[in-house]
Design an enzyme around this catalytic site. Structure first.
Site, PDB file in Angstrom:
ATOM      1  N   CYS A 119      -5.007  -5.027   1.615  1.00 41.93           N
ATOM      2  CA  CYS A 119      -6.205  -4.176   1.551  1.00 41.93           C
ATOM      3  C   CYS A 119      -7.125  -4.702   0.463  1.00 41.93           C
ATOM      4  O   CYS A 119      -6.662  -5.127  -0.611  1.00 41.93           O
ATOM      5  CB  CYS A 119      -5.814  -2.727   1.249  1.00 41.93           C
ATOM      6  SG  CYS A 119      -7.210  -1.576   1.250  1.00 41.93           S
TER       7      CYS A 119
ATOM      8  N   GLU B 244      -7.753  -0.532   4.977  1.00 46.10           N
ATOM      9  CA  GLU B 244      -8.865   0.413   5.103  1.00 46.10           C
ATOM     10  C   GLU B 244      -9.394   0.317   6.532  1.00 46.10           C
ATOM     11  O   GLU B 244      -9.992  -0.696   6.912  1.00 46.10           O
ATOM     12  CB  GLU B 244      -9.958   0.066   4.080  1.00 46.10           C
ATOM     13  CG  GLU B 244     -11.340   0.623   4.355  1.00 46.10           C
ATOM     14  CD  GLU B 244     -11.390   2.129   4.459  1.00 46.10           C
ATOM     15  OE1 GLU B 244     -11.867   2.620   5.507  1.00 46.10           O
ATOM     16  OE2 GLU B 244     -10.960   2.821   3.518  1.00 46.10           O
TER      17      GLU B 244
ATOM     18  N   SER C  87     -10.537   9.657   1.307  1.00 48.58           N
ATOM     19  CA  SER C  87      -9.735   9.457   0.100  1.00 48.58           C
ATOM     20  C   SER C  87     -10.658   9.585  -1.107  1.00 48.58           C
ATOM     21  O   SER C  87     -11.346   8.638  -1.481  1.00 48.58           O
ATOM     22  CB  SER C  87      -9.071   8.066   0.127  1.00 48.58           C
ATOM     23  OG  SER C  87      -8.145   7.980   1.181  1.00 48.58           O
TER      24      SER C  87
ATOM     25  N   CYS D  50       2.533   6.669  11.126  1.00 47.63           N
ATOM     26  CA  CYS D  50       1.564   6.178  10.142  1.00 47.63           C
ATOM     27  C   CYS D  50       1.460   4.670  10.336  1.00 47.63           C
ATOM     28  O   CYS D  50       2.433   3.943  10.116  1.00 47.63           O
ATOM     29  CB  CYS D  50       2.019   6.511   8.724  1.00 47.63           C
ATOM     30  SG  CYS D  50       0.930   5.873   7.430  1.00 47.63           S
TER      31      CYS D  50
ATOM     32  N   CYS E  62      -7.431   0.158  -4.847  1.00 49.41           N
ATOM     33  CA  CYS E  62      -7.283   1.445  -5.529  1.00 49.41           C
ATOM     34  C   CYS E  62      -6.175   1.328  -6.576  1.00 49.41           C
ATOM     35  O   CYS E  62      -5.116   0.751  -6.320  1.00 49.41           O
ATOM     36  CB  CYS E  62      -6.973   2.547  -4.528  1.00 49.41           C
ATOM     37  SG  CYS E  62      -8.314   2.832  -3.331  1.00 49.41           S
TER      38      CYS E  62
ATOM     39  N   CYS F 162      -2.399   2.384  -5.802  1.00 46.60           N
ATOM     40  CA  CYS F 162      -1.842   2.030  -4.494  1.00 46.60           C
ATOM     41  C   CYS F 162      -1.264   0.617  -4.515  1.00 46.60           C
ATOM     42  O   CYS F 162      -1.956  -0.341  -4.855  1.00 46.60           O
ATOM     43  CB  CYS F 162      -2.939   2.134  -3.427  1.00 46.60           C
ATOM     44  SG  CYS F 162      -2.380   1.684  -1.772  1.00 46.60           S
TER      45      CYS F 162
ATOM     46  N   SER G  35      -8.158   7.713   7.920  1.00 47.18           N
ATOM     47  CA  SER G  35      -8.369   7.895   6.478  1.00 47.18           C
ATOM     48  C   SER G  35      -9.177   6.740   5.914  1.00 47.18           C
ATOM     49  O   SER G  35      -8.854   5.574   6.149  1.00 47.18           O
ATOM     50  CB  SER G  35      -7.014   7.982   5.758  1.00 47.18           C
ATOM     51  OG  SER G  35      -7.195   8.073   4.362  1.00 47.18           O
TER      52      SER G  35
ATOM     53  N   GLU H 137       3.733  -2.919   7.554  1.00 47.31           N
ATOM     54  CA  GLU H 137       4.652  -1.788   7.561  1.00 47.31           C
ATOM     55  C   GLU H 137       4.030  -0.622   8.317  1.00 47.31           C
ATOM     56  O   GLU H 137       2.822  -0.382   8.244  1.00 47.31           O
ATOM     57  CB  GLU H 137       5.019  -1.379   6.135  1.00 47.31           C
ATOM     58  CG  GLU H 137       5.815  -2.453   5.410  1.00 47.31           C
ATOM     59  CD  GLU H 137       6.303  -2.035   4.024  1.00 47.31           C
ATOM     60  OE1 GLU H 137       7.270  -2.647   3.545  1.00 47.31           O
ATOM     61  OE2 GLU H 137       5.718  -1.108   3.426  1.00 47.31           O
TER      62      GLU H 137
ATOM     63  N   CYS I 214       3.087   7.705   0.620  1.00 48.70           N
ATOM     64  CA  CYS I 214       1.674   7.356   0.443  1.00 48.70           C
ATOM     65  C   CYS I 214       1.480   6.477  -0.792  1.00 48.70           C
ATOM     66  O   CYS I 214       1.930   6.812  -1.886  1.00 48.70           O
ATOM     67  CB  CYS I 214       0.858   8.640   0.304  1.00 48.70           C
ATOM     68  SG  CYS I 214      -0.890   8.369   0.032  1.00 48.70           S
TER      69      CYS I 214
END
Length: 365
Positions: free
Chosen positions: A122, A172, A226, A115, A126, A129, A203, A102, A345
């Site tokens: 990932c 990441e 982050s 973005c 986290c 997320c 980021s 995405e 986010c």
């Protein structure tokens, strides 16, 4: 055994979208073509948005025919496109192997912002997320990362406009270091899209070896860390990699990170009700960042099914921000964009793309 010609596997053709300009020059020269043609090819792919070598009409026809046999040009395909009530657009992009990622377009921020993703899924896991729920399926190639920018610029009619890029989509970026940096070189090339590093923000949760390597790069994007908590105990519960690279180590690396005059490192902080949003947390955060050229971007949680936290009240967000500001910290509160289409986010996830339990990955952190 006699092997028929049809049984012989031919090596895959190099993908033009995977080559930075120097790599393309070398690949052309290796095949007996003139190096300067690389500049023309770059302009066709990135400035004019072509996806077929045959469409590069300022190249001689025999050269186009030769290049078509020698190279390929893969481009992510738009599988779905949703528009939020606030103008944000989410693109689901299909890759050559059938995987999907995405990317998000955020208008008026105040510039136009893309973005983009650097991985399918990932590995950071986290706690707040959705992308982390997928696990890491695979890294994206440089061509797939830069390809997202090509596709969005074409779909949105922005190839001739200035826009910003944030590497804040799925994945990441520093966990896919080499391909991410190669993609940024491709995107920045003056003969292509020409997006300067000052318009790009990377980021990261703070993978220290890669962060220290980034500090030595000639091409330096803006840096966002982050952080999400002021103590190792809190952050370790939210960001598992903190158990390997603690807050003190990350802050020390940030203090040593080379910054241009007037530049600051952004520290992203997702506010979770009753978890990391207290007045004491704000005071600890301000103390932690003393001596760092920093600005804090507060992000009230974007809630979603599968995320076991709640969004704090507006009053709690305002109080947290005020405490930071009173202690000299530059602070902003991110306005959530695209929440109604799950484009905000922490909300990016492609269903059905999760890593299977038996799938092995080479994960180097």
């Amino acid at each position: 055994m006699v092997i028929e010609p049809s049984d012989v596997r031919r090596p895959p053709r190099p993908d033009l979208g995977e080559l930075d300009r120097l790599g393309l020059e070398a690949a052309l020269e290796e095949r007996g073509h003139q190096r300067f043609r690389a500049r023309q090819i770059f302009r066709w792919i990135y400035r004019r948005g072509v996806t077929e070598i045959a469409a590069m009409t300022d190249l001689p026809l025999p050269l186009r025919e030769s290049l078509t046999g020698e190279f390929s040009l893969a481009t992510p395909q738009v599988a779905a496109r949703d528009r939020s009530s606030d103008g944000t657009e989410k693109f689901v992009l299909a890759l050559a192997d059938g995987r999907q990622i995405e990317a998000v377009f955020i208008p008026d921020t105040p510039a136009m912002t893309f973005c983009i993703s650097t991985q399918v899924g990932c590995a950071m896991a986290c706690a707040f997320c959705l992308t982390g729920k997928m696990g890491l399926v695979r890294n994206l190639t440089a061509g797939e990362i830069a390809g997202q920018v090509r596709v969005l610029a074409e779909a949105l009619g922005l190839r001739d406009s200035a826009f910003n890029i944030v590497l804040m989509g799925m994945g990441e970026p520093l966990h896919n270091y080499d391909e991410t940096m190669k993609a940024l070189r491709i995107i920045a090339d003056e003969h292509g899209l020409g997006v300067p590093p000052r318009r790009v923000t990377l980021s990261t949760v703070g993978l220290l070896p890669a962060l220290e390597r980034l500090a030595r790069e000639p091409l330096m994007p803006n840096l966002a860390i982050s952080l999400h908590a002021p103590t190792d105990r809190q952050r370790g519960e939210l960001v598992p990699i903190n158990q390997k690279y603690g807050i003190a180590e990350i802050i020390d690396a940030c203090k040593r990170f080379p910054l241009k005059r007037r530049s600051r490192i952004t520290f992203e902080y997702v506010l979770l009700a009753g978890v990391n949003d207290s007045a004491d947390d704000a005071r600890r955060l301000a103390k932690l960042l003393a001596g760092v050229k920093a600005k804090v971007n507060l992000i009230p949680l974007n809630t979603a099914a599968g995320i076991p936290f709640e969004r704090p009240s507006d009053a709690a967000v305002d109080s947290f921000a005020r405490i930071l500001a009173e202690r000299g910290v530059t602070v902003s509160v991110r306005k959530s964009r695209g929440r109604d289409i799950r484009a905000a986010c922490g909300q990016l996830i492609v269903e059905g793309q999760r890593r299977s339990p038996g799938q092995k990955l080479a994960v180097m952190i």
